[in-house]
Design an enzyme around this catalytic site. Structure first.
Site, PDB file in Angstrom:
ATOM      1  N   HIS A 117      17.495 -29.197 -37.984  1.00 45.44           N
ATOM      2  CA  HIS A 117      17.499 -29.438 -36.581  1.00 45.44           C
ATOM      3  C   HIS A 117      18.629 -29.978 -36.261  1.00 45.44           C
ATOM      4  O   HIS A 117      19.084 -30.639 -34.887  1.00 45.44           O
ATOM      5  CB  HIS A 117      16.971 -29.094 -35.912  1.00 45.44           C
ATOM      6  N   ASP A 178      13.023 -29.563 -25.214  1.00 44.25           N
ATOM      7  CA  ASP A 178      13.320 -28.425 -24.479  1.00 44.25           C
ATOM      8  C   ASP A 178      12.520 -27.345 -25.793  1.00 44.25           C
ATOM      9  O   ASP A 178      11.888 -26.261 -24.946  1.00 44.25           O
ATOM     10  CB  ASP A 178      14.651 -27.996 -23.788  1.00 44.25           C
ATOM     11  N   GLU A 289      14.705 -30.441 -14.193  1.00 44.34           N
ATOM     12  CA  GLU A 289      16.423 -30.558 -15.328  1.00 44.34           C
ATOM     13  C   GLU A 289      17.011 -29.289 -14.281  1.00 44.34           C
ATOM     14  O   GLU A 289      17.156 -28.720 -12.899  1.00 44.34           O
ATOM     15  CB  GLU A 289      16.272 -29.589 -16.342  1.00 44.34           C
TER      16      GLU A 289
END
Length: 538
Positions: A117, A178, A289
């Site tokens: 990633h 997240d 958030e």
């Protein structure tokens, strides 16, 4: 007379031609020898790697090399010479030790790759060795319950697997990202930030102990008390000082349910004031958030598929078209027997906020479903072929005193729509970060993470195309520099050492010193483009 001049200068011209010819011949001979030597070295390297006595194995297959040459960013491709699939920590240590022993005459470098990633080739190693950390499955995950619970995990373990295993003991890590389908080593090499960071700090603030393989192939156990300099170097160290092969993560009692809330603001000042109020409020929310919404049609109707409006009639009248709005996203963790008390607490805290009343949406989900919420979106995007596309993300840490200047110029001016992907924005508390680690953050007590998480449509020349999004990112960065906002990139990417020097600022000297101690040949993490391996020819 002219004839005499020609006769006078002819020998000199002839001598010059002979010199040039002689030099060219020498250069051709030198380059030929150099090429032969390099070819000989390169051809001998695979056999020397193959000869290493490993529990795992090296792969030289084209399909394997192609797979690790790509990452989530889908913009950079760099093919390694080999992929190591380790079955033990000693496989990693022996490989690095072997490359270290080859000395500066070898071009080989090493990159640790987790779930792939990275965004800009950070886990790639051109012509070198990529270590597939997900192959490192031993020793098995161990959960230790008790007064100060923790879990020991492999550096290649996914956070989603850690969640499921620790929940079997009624426990959970305190700080998350997240997206949970990332490896422990990957997030700890950066920071690991999410909506819980205001309370518990990033993931690198929730580690008790590490096992590291340094750039010389040495296996070192470290913590704050033992080999503390290496411990803090590696956390947020972008893979420059060692490969994380094992980590001890702090745990806490796990909740079973989450009350998940969204509200909208039209006023940025009210939005940030409420966010900052909540990160210091006692017994308020466990996750804070937010995100920016620009020119989105039917926004609240889209929310209805997952959330329930408090006032359905008023919510149906709300128009988001052509507006710049700010969504505050909150979560409160609880167990079923606490439902009544939690509902009262949530209602009390919400009553003190200055959001648009008709935009209050809530839902209740399990703790697992909340934490793994992004994966649900991933499955949908994969089914439509929209996951493996370029992701030109830009993540910034912005000082609190500059966030309003930033928002005024960027939101609605540089960024005119948010249909390409979410734009996250939320405050974090600097006191929860350890300044001994390698991560770089602004020098203010509160700073904001602003993340532009765009996905580009392949072959598009429009506003959803890669070139447009990259141009937008460039304009944002140029504005930040021009306005002297003191912004720092998170998941940073620079292509020159001078740019890295500016990024690290006063921390550059210690970062450089640590590199010379723990990876003196610059073998590790070449894809970050911070240090380049010097190749000597003897």
């Amino acid at each position: 007379m002219s004839w005499c001049r020609k006769m006078r200068y002819q020998p000199f011209s002839l001598l010059t031609e002979y010199n040039i010819l002689f030099i060219r011949c020498l250069m051709v001979l030198f380059l030929s020898c150099l090429t032969i030597r390099l070819n000989f070295c390169s051809s001998s390297i695979p056999s020397s790697l193959k000869a290493l006595p490993l529990m795992g194995h090296f792969s030289f297959e084209e399909a394997d090399l192609k797979h690790v040459a790509r990452d989530f960013g889908n913009r950079y491709q760099s093919h390694p010479m080999a992929v190591l699939h380790p079955k033990s920590v000693s496989d990693i240590a022996d490989t690095i030790k072997h490359i270290w022993n080859l000395g500066p005459g070898s071009h080989l470098t090493v990159a640790a790759r987790g779930h792939g990633h990275s965004l800009q080739g950070q886990a790639q190693s051109h012509g070198g060795v990529v270590i597939n950390m997900e192959s490192l499955t031993v020793p098995e995950m161990q959960v230790y319950a008790g007064e100060s619970p923790y879990v020991d995990v492999s550096g290649g373990e996914l956070w989603i697997n850690i969640l499921h295993e620790t929940l079997r003991y009624g426990l959970t890590p305190r700080s998350w990202t997240d997206y949970l389908h990332l490896t422990v080593g990957g997030t700890l090499s950066n920071a690991g930030v999410s909506g819980q960071a205001f309370r518990h700090g990033p993931q690198i603030s929730n580690v008790q102990k590490l096992e590291i393989v340094t750039g010389t192939g040495e296996v070192v156990n470290c913590s704050e008390e033992q080999n503390g300099d290496l411990f803090h170097s590696v956390l947020g160290g972008l893979g420059q000082f060692g490969i994380i092969t094992r980590a001890r993560i702090f745990l806490e009692p796990a909740p079973t349910m989450v009350k998940w809330i969204r509200v909208l603001y039209a006023d940025f000042t009210a939005f940030t004031r409420d966010q900052e109020k909540l990160i210091f409020a006692e017994k308020a929310f466990d996750y804070v958030e937010g995100f920016v919404i620009i020119n989105r049609t039917g926004l609240l109707n889209n929310w209805r598929s997952s959330f329930n409006p408090q006032d359905p009639v008023q919510a149906s009248k709300f128009k988001s078209d052509g507006r710049t709005l700010f969504c505050l996203e909150l979560a409160k963790y609880y167990n079923l027997e606490e439902t009544l008390v939690v509902n009262q607490e949530v209602e009390k805290h919400l009553s003190h906020l200055n959001h648009i009343p008709s935009t209050l949406f809530q839902t209740e989900v399990t703790y697992v479903d909340f934490l793994d919420r992004v994966h649900i979106s991933e499955v949908k995007l994969r089914s439509k072929g929209l996951w493996d596309v370029p992701h030109p993300w830009l993540n910034l840490f912005i000082p609190k005193t500059k966030i309003h200047h930033f928002a005024e110029v960027v939101f609605g001016n540089i960024v005119t729509e948010t249909s390409n992907g979410p734009v996250l924005i939320y405050p974090v508390n600097k006191s929860k970060w350890d300044n001994r680690t390698s991560v770089v953050i602004p020098d203010e007590d509160i700073f904001y993470l602003v993340a532009f998480l765009a996905s580009a449509v392949p072959s598009s020349n429009g506003s959803d195309g890669l070139e447009h999004i990259l141009s937008q990112n460039k304009k944002i960065l140029e504005y930040c520099e021009r306005a002297h906002l003191g912004v720092k990139q998170y998941l940073p990417h620079y292509t020159t050492q001078e740019a890295w020097r500016v990024h690290f600022g006063s921390q550059w000297q210690i970062f450089q010193q640590r590199k010379s101690v723990y990876d003196p040949l610059a073998i590790l993490a070449p894809g970050q483009q911070i240090f380049q391996k010097s190749i000597a020819f003897s």
